[in-house]
Design an enzyme around this catalytic site. Structure first.
Site: not given
Ligand code: IMP
Length: 419
Positions: A42, A221
Site C-alpha cells: 500500500g 514488498q
Molecule cells: P503478509 O504478506 O500479510 O502475509 O505478511 C507477511 C510479512 O510481510 C509481515 O511481516 C508483513 O508485515 C510483511 N509485509 C507484507 N506486505 C508488506 C508491505 O507492503 N510492506 C512491508 N511489509 C509488508
C-alpha cells in the site's frame, strides 16, 4: 535492441518509498504492471487536495493515458479491489486483470488471522489480509482463479467442495463459512463489476512489448520478504524479487531491461523476524518520528534501524539492480553520527553475506559523521559534504550507483544524477 520493460523493486523489507518513484515514473510510461503480492501492499499518493490509497491497482492509474495491468502472479481480493476502484470513475479500457491471477476470498483472511493467533509468540506478524492462505491454495492446486468469476454458480460449487475437504480445519480455526447460495450471490456481485476488466493480460503485455510501448513493472514488498530469498518464515508468500516479474506476468527474463532498486537511507521492518540493524533506543524512535514510520495498510509502528549494507548488497545481486533510488535521506538530518551495518558476526566469525539464519547474526557497524540538513535539496552537489560521502560509501558497499536520491516527500525534491 528489442523493447524491454523497466522494473522497480524494493531492496529491503518493504516500505522503501517505492510509491514516490513509481508515481514519478508512471507519468512517462504507457503501461504499469503489478506482478506479485496483493492488497497487503500500500501507498498513498497526494495530488493537489486529493489523496489516493493504492493497494493493488497499479500507480499508472493516476496517469490518465497509462494502461494498468494486474498480472497472473497477484492474489486479488475482489471485495477490496472493488473498494479501491471506487476512488476512480474512468477505469474501463485502462485497467486489466489477468484471468490467471488467483482469488483471495474472505475466508482466506479469516484463516490468516486464526493461524497467527494459534502461532502465539511465533506469529509472523502478517497484515492479516489472507495473502499466505491464498497463495497456499494456489500452490496446493486447490485455489480459484479470477477467470472463474465469470461463472459464479460453477465457481460456488467448486468452492463448496473445497470447504468440504477442509471443513475440520475450518472448524478448529473457528472460521465461519458461507453457504453455496450465499457464495453465488457474493461472486455474482464481483462478476458484475469486474467482468469488463478480466482478460488474458499475458497477450496484452506481449503486444505492448512488441509494439514498442514503454512498460513499467511495479514490484511490491521487498527483497528481504521474498518467499525464497527473504528471512523465512518471516516473509510474505510471493516472489518479490525481479525474477517474479517474469513469471508474474508471463514475460521472458530478457524482456526486463533497466532495474531500479529502491532503498531507504536507513532500514525499517513491520511484523516479526530478524532485523540485525534494528535500533531499540532513542535513534530508532527518532527515525520512526522523523520518517513517519507507521504502516499504510495496518497502521502498525514500523521497527527502525540503520542501513544494512550486507542485506542491500545481497538484494542488488539477486535483482540485477542497475541503479538505486535512495529514499528519505532527509530523515537522517540532524543526527550527529550515522551507523551503517557493514558485516555480520555469527558464532564469533565476521561474514559479509546474508546467512541462512539471519536471527543468529549481530551487526558490525561503521560510523559516519552526520549533517545538518538535506531537506528539499535538488542537486547532488548542493548536498552537505558528509551526506555525499555517506552516499558514496554506500555505493561502494552495495555495488550499485545511487542514481536517484529523494530529500522530501514532494515530487520535485528528487535528485536525478546524470548517467
Ligand atoms: P503478509 O504478506 O500479510 O502475509 O505478511 C507477511 C510479512 O510481510 C509481515 O511481516 C508483513 O508485515 C510483511 N509485509 C507484507 N506486505 C508488506 C508491505 O507492503 N510492506 C512491508 N511489509 C509488508
Amino acid at each position: 535492441m528489442a523493447n524491454q520493460a523497466d522494473l522497480i523493486i524494493g531492496l529491503q523489507w518493504g516500505d522503501e518509498g517505492k510509491g514516490k518513484i513509481v508515481d514519478h515514473m508512471a507519468q512517462t510510461h504507457d503501461y504499469v504492471c503489478r506482478f506479485a503480492g496483493g492488497h497487503n501492499a500500500g501507498h498513498t499518493i497526494v495530488i493537489g487536495d486529493q489523496t489516493y490509497a493504492l493497494h493493488l491497482i497499479p500507480s499508472g492509474v493516476l496517469n490518465s493515458s497509462a494502461v494498468n495491468v494486474v498480472g497472473n502472479g497477484v492474489v486479488l481480493s475482489p471485495k477490496d479491489f472493488i473498494e479501491e476502484m471506487e476512488q476512480f470513475d474512468d477505469l474501463e479500457g485502462r485497467l486489466f486483470i489477468s484471468d490467471k491471477a488467483h482469488l483471495l476470498l474472505p475466508y482466506h483472511a479469516l484463516i490468516d488471522q486464526a493461524r497467527e493467533r494459534m502461532k502465539g509468540d511465533k506469529a509472523i506478524g502478517t497484515t492479516g489480509k489472507g495473502i499466505g492462505p491464498a497463495y497456499g491454495d494456489k500452490v496446493t492446486r486447490v485455489g480459484h482463479r479470477v477467470g472463474e468469476l465469470l461463472d459464479p454458480p460453477k465457481l460456488a460449487a467448486k468452492i463448496t467442495t473445497y470447504f468440504e475437504m477442509y471443513r475440520g480445519i475450518f472448524e478448529v480455526m473457528g472460521v465461519e463459512l458461507p453457504t453455496e447460495a450465499e457464495l453465488v450471490e457474493e461472486l455474482s456481485g464481483y462478476k458484475a463489476v469486474l467482468a469488463p476488466y478480466i482478460t488474458d493480460t499475458t497477450l496484452l503485455v506481449w503486444d505492448a512489448l512488441d509494439s514498442g510501448k514503454k512498460i513499467l513493472l511495479e514490484g511490491a514488498q521487498g527483497t528481504m520478504l521474498d518467499i525464497d530469498h527473504g528471512t523465512y518464515p518471516y516473509v510474505t508468500s510471493s516472489t518479490t524479487v525481479s525474477a517474479g516479474a517474469a513469471s508474474g506476468l508471463g514475460i521472458a527474463p530478457r524482456d526486463i531491461g533497466r532495474v531500479t532498486g529502491i532503498a531507504k537511507a536507513y532500514c525499517t521492518r513491520v511484523g516479526n523476524g530478524p532485523f540485525p540493524s534494528e535500533d531499540h533506543g532513542e535513534a530508532g524512535q527518532r527515525l520512526r518520528d522523523n520518517g513517519h514510520e507507521y504502516g499504510t495498510t495496518t497502521g502498525r509502528p514500523r521497527r527502525c534501524g540503520w542501513f544494512d549494507a550486507v542485506a542491500a548488497r545481497h538484494a542488488v545481486r539477486i535483482n540485477g539492480v542497475d541503479q538505486i533510488a535512495l529514499m528519505k535521506l532527509d530523515v537522517l538530518d540532524g543526527f550527529e553520527e550515522i551507523k551503517v551495518c557493514v558485516a555480520y558476526e555469527v558464532d564469533g566469525r565476521r561474514i559479509d553475506y546474508v546467512p541462512y539464519d539471519l536471527e543468529e547474526a549481530t551487526p558490525v557497524y561503521e560510523t559516519f559523521p552526520g549533517w545538518d540538513t538535506t531537506r528539499g535539496i535538488q542537486s547532488f552537489d548542493a548536498l552537505p559534504q558528509t551526506a555525499r560521502e555517506y552516499i558514496t560509501a554506500l555505493e561502494e558497499m552495495v555495488g550499485a550507483k545511487m542514481g536517484i536520491i529523494s530529500t522530501s516527500p514532494k515530487r520535485e525534491d528528487t535528485i536525478v544524477r546524470k548517467e
